[in-house]
Design a protein around this motif. Structure first.
Motif, mmCIF file in Angstrom:
data_model
loop_
_atom_site.group_PDB
_atom_site.id
_atom_site.type_symbol
_atom_site.label_atom_id
_atom_site.label_comp_id
_atom_site.label_asym_id
_atom_site.label_seq_id
_atom_site.Cartn_x
_atom_site.Cartn_y
_atom_site.Cartn_z
ATOM 1 N N THR A 113 0.826 -1.211 0.000
ATOM 2 C CA THR A 113 0.000 0.000 0.000
ATOM 3 C C THR A 113 0.858 1.259 0.000
ATOM 4 O OG1 THR A 113 -1.684 -1.223 1.253
ATOM 5 C CG2 THR A 113 -1.892 1.173 1.190
ATOM 6 N N CYS A 114 1.803 1.324 0.928
ATOM 7 C CA CYS A 114 2.666 2.508 1.035
ATOM 8 C C CYS A 114 3.486 2.711 -0.238
ATOM 9 C CB CYS A 114 3.586 2.381 2.244
ATOM 10 S SG CYS A 114 2.721 2.416 3.834
ATOM 11 N N ASP A 115 4.021 1.624 -0.782
ATOM 12 C CA ASP A 115 4.831 1.727 -2.003
ATOM 13 C C ASP A 115 3.996 2.251 -3.168
ATOM 14 O OD1 ASP A 115 6.998 0.797 -0.624
ATOM 15 O OD2 ASP A 115 6.942 -1.237 -1.452
ATOM 16 N N PHE A 116 2.779 1.756 -3.288
ATOM 17 C CA PHE A 116 1.920 2.179 -4.389
ATOM 18 C C PHE A 116 1.527 3.649 -4.255
ATOM 19 C CE2 PHE A 116 -2.189 2.772 -6.482
ATOM 20 C CZ PHE A 116 -1.910 2.288 -7.752
ATOM 21 N N LEU A 117 1.183 4.056 -3.044
ATOM 22 C CA LEU A 117 0.792 5.452 -2.826
ATOM 23 C C LEU A 117 1.943 6.406 -3.140
ATOM 24 C CD1 LEU A 117 -1.262 5.076 0.487
ATOM 25 C CD2 LEU A 117 -2.154 5.498 -1.806
ATOM 26 N N LYS A 118 3.140 5.980 -2.791
ATOM 27 C CA LYS A 118 4.311 6.820 -3.105
ATOM 28 C C LYS A 118 4.537 6.900 -4.609
ATOM 29 C CE LYS A 118 6.607 5.914 1.310
ATOM 30 N NZ LYS A 118 7.643 5.117 2.020
ATOM 31 N N ARG A 119 4.400 5.780 -5.303
ATOM 32 C CA ARG A 119 4.598 5.780 -6.757
ATOM 33 C C ARG A 119 3.569 6.664 -7.460
ATOM 34 N NH1 ARG A 119 5.346 0.158 -6.089
ATOM 35 N NH2 ARG A 119 3.268 -0.258 -6.951
ATOM 36 N N GLU A 120 2.355 6.678 -6.916
ATOM 37 C CA GLU A 120 1.279 7.454 -7.539
ATOM 38 C C GLU A 120 1.193 8.879 -6.985
ATOM 39 O OE1 GLU A 120 -0.747 6.704 -10.044
ATOM 40 O OE2 GLU A 120 0.339 4.813 -10.326
ATOM 41 N N ASN A 121 2.121 9.217 -6.085
ATOM 42 C CA ASN A 121 2.140 10.563 -5.499
ATOM 43 C C ASN A 121 0.820 10.918 -4.809
ATOM 44 O OD1 ASN A 121 4.833 11.289 -6.361
ATOM 45 N ND2 ASN A 121 3.995 11.515 -8.438
ATOM 46 N N ILE A 122 0.285 9.965 -4.071
ATOM 47 C CA ILE A 122 -0.912 10.197 -3.268
ATOM 48 C C ILE A 122 -0.476 10.335 -1.809
ATOM 49 C CG2 ILE A 122 -3.165 9.320 -2.558
ATOM 50 C CD1 ILE A 122 -3.182 7.602 -5.099
ATOM 51 N N PRO A 123 -0.552 11.507 -1.230
ATOM 52 C CA PRO A 123 -0.130 11.693 0.167
ATOM 53 C C PRO A 123 -0.968 10.851 1.127
ATOM 54 C CG PRO A 123 -0.390 13.806 -0.948
ATOM 55 C CD PRO A 123 -0.999 12.771 -1.847
ATOM 56 N N TYR A 124 -0.331 10.327 2.154
ATOM 57 C CA TYR A 124 -1.029 9.542 3.172
ATOM 58 C C TYR A 124 -0.388 9.790 4.524
ATOM 59 C CZ TYR A 124 2.929 6.252 3.004
ATOM 60 O OH TYR A 124 4.175 5.688 3.058
ATOM 61 N N LEU A 125 -1.092 9.411 5.578
ATOM 62 C CA LEU A 125 -0.553 9.518 6.926
ATOM 63 C C LEU A 125 -1.244 8.495 7.813
ATOM 64 C CD1 LEU A 125 -2.071 12.623 8.780
ATOM 65 C CD2 LEU A 125 -3.013 11.692 6.674
ATOM 66 N N GLY A 126 -0.644 8.245 8.976
ATOM 67 C CA GLY A 126 -1.274 7.374 9.966
ATOM 68 C C GLY A 126 -0.724 5.967 10.057
ATOM 69 N N ALA A 127 0.047 5.531 9.068
ATOM 70 C CA ALA A 127 0.650 4.195 9.113
ATOM 71 C C ALA A 127 1.845 4.181 8.181
ATOM 72 C CB ALA A 127 -0.346 3.111 8.704
ATOM 73 N N ASP A 128 2.849 3.345 8.528
ATOM 74 C CA ASP A 128 4.030 3.267 7.674
ATOM 75 C C ASP A 128 4.896 2.101 8.104
ATOM 76 O OD1 ASP A 128 5.921 4.096 5.645
ATOM 77 O OD2 ASP A 128 5.121 6.119 5.899
ATOM 78 N N LEU A 129 6.059 1.996 7.473
ATOM 79 C CA LEU A 129 6.953 0.850 7.679
ATOM 80 C C LEU A 129 8.058 1.134 8.678
ATOM 81 C CD1 LEU A 129 7.305 -0.056 3.898
ATOM 82 C CD2 LEU A 129 5.642 -0.949 5.532
ATOM 83 N N LYS A 130 8.225 2.392 9.074
ATOM 84 C CA LYS A 130 9.239 2.758 10.043
ATOM 85 C C LYS A 130 8.600 3.549 11.179
ATOM 86 C CE LYS A 130 12.999 3.072 6.648
ATOM 87 N NZ LYS A 130 14.024 3.964 6.041
ATOM 88 N N LYS A 131 9.087 3.317 12.382
ATOM 89 C CA LYS A 131 8.513 3.940 13.570
ATOM 90 C C LYS A 131 8.469 5.455 13.454
ATOM 91 C CE LYS A 131 7.160 2.786 17.877
ATOM 92 N NZ LYS A 131 6.203 1.718 18.211
ATOM 93 N N ASP A 132 9.544 6.045 12.943
ATOM 94 C CA ASP A 132 9.614 7.499 12.860
ATOM 95 C C ASP A 132 8.598 8.072 11.874
ATOM 96 O OD1 ASP A 132 11.641 7.485 14.701
ATOM 97 O OD2 ASP A 132 13.258 7.634 13.221
ATOM 98 N N ASP A 133 8.205 7.264 10.872
ATOM 99 C CA ASP A 133 7.284 7.751 9.845
ATOM 100 C C ASP A 133 5.816 7.564 10.231
ATOM 101 O OD1 ASP A 133 9.451 8.428 8.235
ATOM 102 O OD2 ASP A 133 9.487 6.463 7.270
#
Length: 374
Positions: free
Chosen positions: A97-117
């Motif tokens: 999900t995160c990889d796809f959103l980044k590729r499509e330049n769709i901003p997101y927040l609230g969950a990620d793969l690293k604690k700091d993010d």
């Protein structure tokens, strides 16, 4: 100069045929285009063959790439991922999900793969108005408590500090939360208390979802709290669930009172349309303590009966209805199944369920004490 923001609730679309069919009507498209930000909650990850379901209570649901592309085309330009389904397919599902959103330049927040993010704010300046967004969710399967990935846990100590710090650089802080009792049309007292504490810390607006149906809204210190936007579009492959709710349109100007408008909608024959339904009655309940408490007690009792049945089904064949006993006998004796610890986790660690169980059992003890004292 001002910033115009539009918010909707839970979105999931996993039915391929439905995805290709659904559209927004002309008036909805025009409304979206008039806003600088259109934000909704992405309820469930994108998955591939590498993604496996996690073990949890409740269904494992997902979206697909067509879902997100359709959202992007509609004008949606900010997605919330802090919810109880974003981790339904584990780390791989979240990564897809995160990889796809980044590729499509769709901003997101609230969950990620690293604690700091995971707890990163989404900051944006629109027409000179600086806005910060924070997305959080109550505990569940995927909350980043012990994990180094997952979704932002609402009751993590860092959330308070984030809210306080965010106000140092932003004109407005909007907290988007995912919690509450599902299918209740009013919030729990604990939810109301928590959101008001968030306002006390510095948030200017609280936008919430998760109950799947709309709840009312109220102002606290002249700052609005929207307890549930209900479903935006929710199709797990079995048709649209709870197809009517409302958008919240917000106008922000520096140093001025927050302006907002409720825009009802209905999803009719795979077309999203504006609706004429009035949701003000949901707010009336919040301002009538006697009515609120009466409805609360009834809802608590009903929910607790459901919890008890869940325990009967997994551990007992000497309690509950005849049907429950038969199921319990088959599971324990024939299938040799034992008590499911996951149910205990569900009711002790997810705040909404814990609050309901505590209220229900506290009432039972109080009634017992009254009987003894007579």
């Amino acid at each position: 100069m001002c910033a115009k923001l539009l918010f909707a609730g839970d979105f999931v679309f996993s039915n391929d045929i439905s995805i290709k069919s659904f559209e927004f009507d002309k008036k909805v498209k025009e409304m979206i285009s008039e806003h600088d930000i259109f934000c909704c909650n992405l309820e469930g990850p994108i998955i591939s063959d590498n993604c496996k379901k996690i073990k949890k209570i409740g269904p494992n649901i997902n979206n697909n790439k067509d879902t997100l592309l359709k959202l992007k085309q509609s004008g949606c330009n900010l997605l919330c991922l802090a919810n109880n389904h974003i981790f339904d397919y584990g780390y791989n599902g979240l990564k897809e999900t995160c990889d796809f959103l980044k590729r499509e330049n769709i901003p997101y927040l609230g969950a990620d793969l690293k604690k700091d993010d995971i707890y990163s704010l989404y900051d944006i300046e629109i027409n000179g108005v600086k806005i910060s967004f924070l997305n959080i969710c109550e505990n569940g399967f995927g909350a980043s408590i012990d994990l180094e990935y997952g979704y932002a846990y609402a009751f993590d100590n860092k959330v308070k500090n984030l809210i306080i710090k965010a106000k140092e650089n932003a004109d407005y802080l909007i907290v988007i939360s995912h919690m509450g009792a599902e299918h209740w049309d009013f919030p729990l007292p604990e939810v109301r208390k928590f959101y008001k504490e968030i306002i006390d810390l510095g948030a200017d607006i609280v936008i919430a979802h998760h109950p799947h149906i709309p709840q009312g809204w109220e102002e606290y210190k002249n700052k609005p709290i929207f307890y549930s936007l209900g479903n935006f579009i929710f199709d797990k492959g079995k048709g649209i669930q709870n197809p009517s709710s409302y958008f919240v349109s917000i106008i922000l100007e520096k140093n001025k009172k927050i302006k907002y408008k409720i825009v009802p909608f209905i999803f009719d024959n795979y077309i999203l349309k504006k609706d004429i339904k009035n949701y003000d009655n949901l707010c009336d309940v919040l301002h009538n303590d006697e009515l609120y408490n009466t409805l609360l007690e009834t809802a608590i009792n009903k929910a607790y009966e459901y919890y008890k049945k869940c325990y009967y089904k997994v551990v007992s064949y000497d309690r509950g209805t005849l049907k429950d006993r038969l199921k319990g006998y088959i599971k324990r004796v024939i299938l040799r199944r034992k008590f499911q610890d996951i149910w205990l986790y569900h009711n002790l660690n997810i705040e909404t369920h814990l609050w309901i169980c505590k209220r229900a059992t506290r009432k039972i003890i109080e009634n017992n004490m009254e009987e003894i004292s007579k």
